[in-house]
Design a protein around this motif. Structure first.
Motif, PDB file in Angstrom:
ATOM      1  N   TYR A 194      -5.963  -5.150  11.018  1.00 33.28           N
ATOM      2  CA  TYR A 194      -5.003  -6.246  10.065  1.00 33.28           C
ATOM      3  C   TYR A 194      -3.602  -5.493   9.980  1.00 33.28           C
ATOM      4  CZ  TYR A 194      -6.124  -2.638   6.604  1.00 33.28           C
ATOM      5  OH  TYR A 194      -6.260  -1.169   5.777  1.00 33.28           O
ATOM      6  N   LEU A 195      -3.347  -4.196  10.344  1.00 31.59           N
ATOM      7  CA  LEU A 195      -2.029  -3.758  10.002  1.00 31.59           C
ATOM      8  C   LEU A 195      -0.876  -4.599  10.738  1.00 31.59           C
ATOM      9  CD1 LEU A 195      -2.200   0.201   9.690  1.00 31.59           C
ATOM     10  CD2 LEU A 195      -1.501  -1.367   8.064  1.00 31.59           C
ATOM     11  N   ASP A 196      -1.211  -4.675  12.023  1.00 24.10           N
ATOM     12  CA  ASP A 196      -0.033  -5.306  12.764  1.00 24.10           C
ATOM     13  C   ASP A 196       0.270  -6.846  12.336  1.00 24.10           C
ATOM     14  OD1 ASP A 196       1.723  -4.927  15.082  1.00 24.10           O
ATOM     15  OD2 ASP A 196       0.699  -6.926  15.821  1.00 24.10           O
ATOM     16  N   ALA A 197      -0.559  -7.390  11.702  1.00 23.53           N
ATOM     17  CA  ALA A 197      -0.233  -8.881  11.196  1.00 23.53           C
ATOM     18  C   ALA A 197       0.482  -8.634   9.888  1.00 23.53           C
ATOM     19  CB  ALA A 197      -1.604  -9.468  11.036  1.00 23.53           C
ATOM     20  N   LEU A 198      -0.039  -7.718   9.125  1.00 23.96           N
ATOM     21  CA  LEU A 198       0.752  -7.545   7.825  1.00 23.96           C
ATOM     22  C   LEU A 198       2.112  -6.925   7.642  1.00 23.96           C
ATOM     23  CD1 LEU A 198      -0.044  -7.258   4.847  1.00 23.96           C
ATOM     24  CD2 LEU A 198      -0.532  -4.891   4.925  1.00 23.96           C
ATOM     25  N   PRO A 218       0.732  -1.120  -0.125  1.00 20.53           N
ATOM     26  CA  PRO A 218       0.110  -0.062  -0.087  1.00 20.53           C
ATOM     27  C   PRO A 218       0.680   1.180   0.017  1.00 20.53           C
ATOM     28  CG  PRO A 218      -0.736  -1.640   1.584  1.00 20.53           C
ATOM     29  CD  PRO A 218       0.543  -1.934   1.239  1.00 20.53           C
ATOM     30  N   PRO A 219       1.978   1.299   0.758  1.00 20.36           N
ATOM     31  CA  PRO A 219       2.711   2.607   0.670  1.00 20.36           C
ATOM     32  C   PRO A 219       3.433   2.836  -0.603  1.00 20.36           C
ATOM     33  CG  PRO A 219       3.238   1.323   2.965  1.00 20.36           C
ATOM     34  CD  PRO A 219       2.463   0.495   2.025  1.00 20.36           C
ATOM     35  N   GLY A 220       3.709   1.805  -1.426  1.00 21.11           N
ATOM     36  CA  GLY A 220       4.245   2.085  -2.779  1.00 21.11           C
ATOM     37  C   GLY A 220       3.200   2.594  -3.536  1.00 21.11           C
ATOM     38  N   PHE A 250       1.704   4.236  14.429  1.00 18.83           N
ATOM     39  CA  PHE A 250       0.288   4.375  14.689  1.00 18.83           C
ATOM     40  C   PHE A 250      -0.132   4.755  16.131  1.00 18.83           C
ATOM     41  CE2 PHE A 250       0.825   1.876  11.049  1.00 18.83           C
ATOM     42  CZ  PHE A 250       0.648   2.799   9.901  1.00 18.83           C
ATOM     43  N   SER A 251      -1.063   5.593  16.346  1.00 20.71           N
ATOM     44  CA  SER A 251      -1.817   5.746  17.647  1.00 20.71           C
ATOM     45  C   SER A 251      -2.822   4.578  17.926  1.00 20.71           C
ATOM     46  CB  SER A 251      -2.674   6.966  17.749  1.00 20.71           C
ATOM     47  OG  SER A 251      -3.816   6.847  16.964  1.00 20.71           O
TER      48      SER A 251
END
Length: 325
Positions: free
Chosen positions: A292-296, A10-12, A282-283
Motif C-alpha cells: 500500500y505504500l506506493d499508493a499512499l 505514520p512517520p510523524g 525502499f528495497s
C-alpha cells in the motif's frame, strides 16, 4: 496527525513516540542513576568504618538488583570486586542481564561503576559507567542534581552492540540491533525541554530491525548496512546537519534515505515544532511487504523512485506533505 489531504502520517507518529519515549526513559534513568549513586556514597561510608569488603559487595549487589527489578531488569555477576586505585569503583565480571521482552539473558564481559566525589560540593551526584564486551566498549559520564531533574551526560561508544545489550528496546521500544561508534552528549533540565543542549555524532553499521509491530504497523525483518548522524542541540533546538540511512544509490538497502531540518522544543515535548525534509526509499523486498505504500506516498515520488516529503508543525500532529528538492 495528517498529510495535506487528511491522511494519517505514520512517520510523524513514529518520530513523536520515539522522542517522547526517549525523554521519558532518560528521566527515569536519571532518577534511577541518582539512587544508584546514593548507594555508592553509602558504600564509601561503610568502607570508612571498616566493614569487610565481602559484606559491602553483597550489600551493593543486593541494592543494585533491587533497583533494577523496579525497571523489570535482573542482573547476575559471576565475580565482583571493589577497588580504591585512582578512586572508588565497583566492578562486575561475566555479567548476565535479563531485560524486559527478552527471553535470553544478555552476556557482558565487564561492568564497572565509579562514583565521583567532586560534584557533591555543588549538590550533585556524579559517576562513570563502563560496559565492555570483547572489543566492544561503552562509556558514560553522568552528573545529576539530587532531584534528578538537571543532568549532564556524555556517552561514547566503540563497536558497541546495541542489540546485544537491548538498548534499542530500552530507549525506543524497538527490537533490533546495530554496532555503534561515536558520542552523544546532553545537558539541561529534563522538565524543561527548551533548556536542553548537546550533540549527537554517531555512525551505525549492521543495522537490523526484527519482525515486529510499530505504531500499529506490521514491520517485517529489515536490514540496513549503515547510518550516519550529526545533530547539534542548543537551547532546545535540534539542528540536523547529517542524518543518512543506508548507502546512497544502493537499492538493496531495505530502507535508505536522509533527513534535514530542525526541531524546536516546546514547553512540553509533544508541542515541539518540526521542520524536517525527509527523503526515503525502499528495497524491492520491503516494497512487497508494504504493497500500500506506493499508493499512499505517490504524490511525493521522485524520478529516481525515492519519496520526498516535508514534515512541519507540532510534534503531536505534524503536517506530512510532498515537497520539492
Amino acid at each position: 496527525m495528517s498529510t495535506s489531504e487528511g491522511i494519517e502520517s505514520p512517520p510523524g507518529r513514529v518520530i513523536e513516540q520515539a522522542a517522547t519515549g526517549l525523554l521519558g526513559r532518560i528521566k527515569k534513568a536519571s532518577g534511577f542513576a541518582s539512587w544508584i549513586l546514593f548507594t555508592f556514597f553509602c558504600l564509601l561510608f561503610f568502607t570508612f568504618i571498616r566493614i569487610p569488603n565481602t559484606k559491602i559487595e553483597s550489600w551493593v549487589q543486593g541494592m543494585l538488583n533491587g533497583q533494577l527489578a523496579t525497571q523489570g531488569i535482573t542482573m547476575r555477576a559471576e565475580k565482583s570486586s571493589l577497588s580504591f586505585l585512582f578512586g572508588l569503583s565497583y566492578e562486575m565480571k561475566d555479567v548476565q542481564i535479563l531485560v524486559p521482552n527478552s527471553e535470553n539473558p544478555l552476556k557482558v564481559e565487564r561492568v564497572r561503576f565509579s562514583p565521583h566525589l567532586l560534584p557533591l560540593f555543588i549538590g550533585h551526584f556524579g559517576a562513570g559507567l563502563e560496559v565492555k564486551d570483547k572489543d566492544s566498549l561503552l562509556n558514560l559520564e553522568f552528573t545529576s542534581a539530587v532531584n534528578g531533574k538537571t543532568i549532564s551526560m556524555v556517552c561514547t561508544a566503540k563497536k558497541f552492540d546495541l542489540g546485544k545489550i537491548g538498548l534499542l528496546g530500552l530507549a525506543f521500544g524497538v527490537k533490533g540491533g546495530a554496532l555503534a561508534n561515536g558520542s552523544v552528549s546532553l545537558s539541561g533540565d529534563l522538565t524543561n525541554p527548551g533548556s536542553l543542549s548537546g550533540d549527537v555524532k554517531l555512525s551505525l553499521s549492521r543495522i537490523t530491525l526484527e519482525d515486529q509491530t510499530i505504531s500499529m504497523f506490521k514491520i517485517p525483518k529489515l536490514a540496513i548496512s549503515e547510518a550516519q548522524a550529526d545533530v547539534q542541540i542548543k537551547n532546545g533546538k535540534a539542528v540536523i546537519k547529517t542524518l543518512i540511512l543506508g548507502k546512497a544509490g544502493n537499492t538493496a538497502e531495505d530502507i535508505r534515505g536522509s533527513i534535514t531540518g530542525d526541531i524546536t522544543a516546546g514547553r512540553q515535548l509533544d508541542a515541539s515544532a518540526t521542520n524536517l525534509k525527509i527523503r526515503f526509499g525502499f528495497s524491492e523486498n520491503a516494497t512487497k511487504a508494504f504493497p500500500y505504500l506506493d499508493a499512499l506516498l505517490k504524490d511525493g515520488k521522485q524520478s529516481d523512485g525515492m519519496y520526498l516529503y516535508q514534515l512541519s508543525g507540532p510534534l503531536y500532529g505534524p503536517t506530512w506533505a510532498p515537497t520539492t528538492p
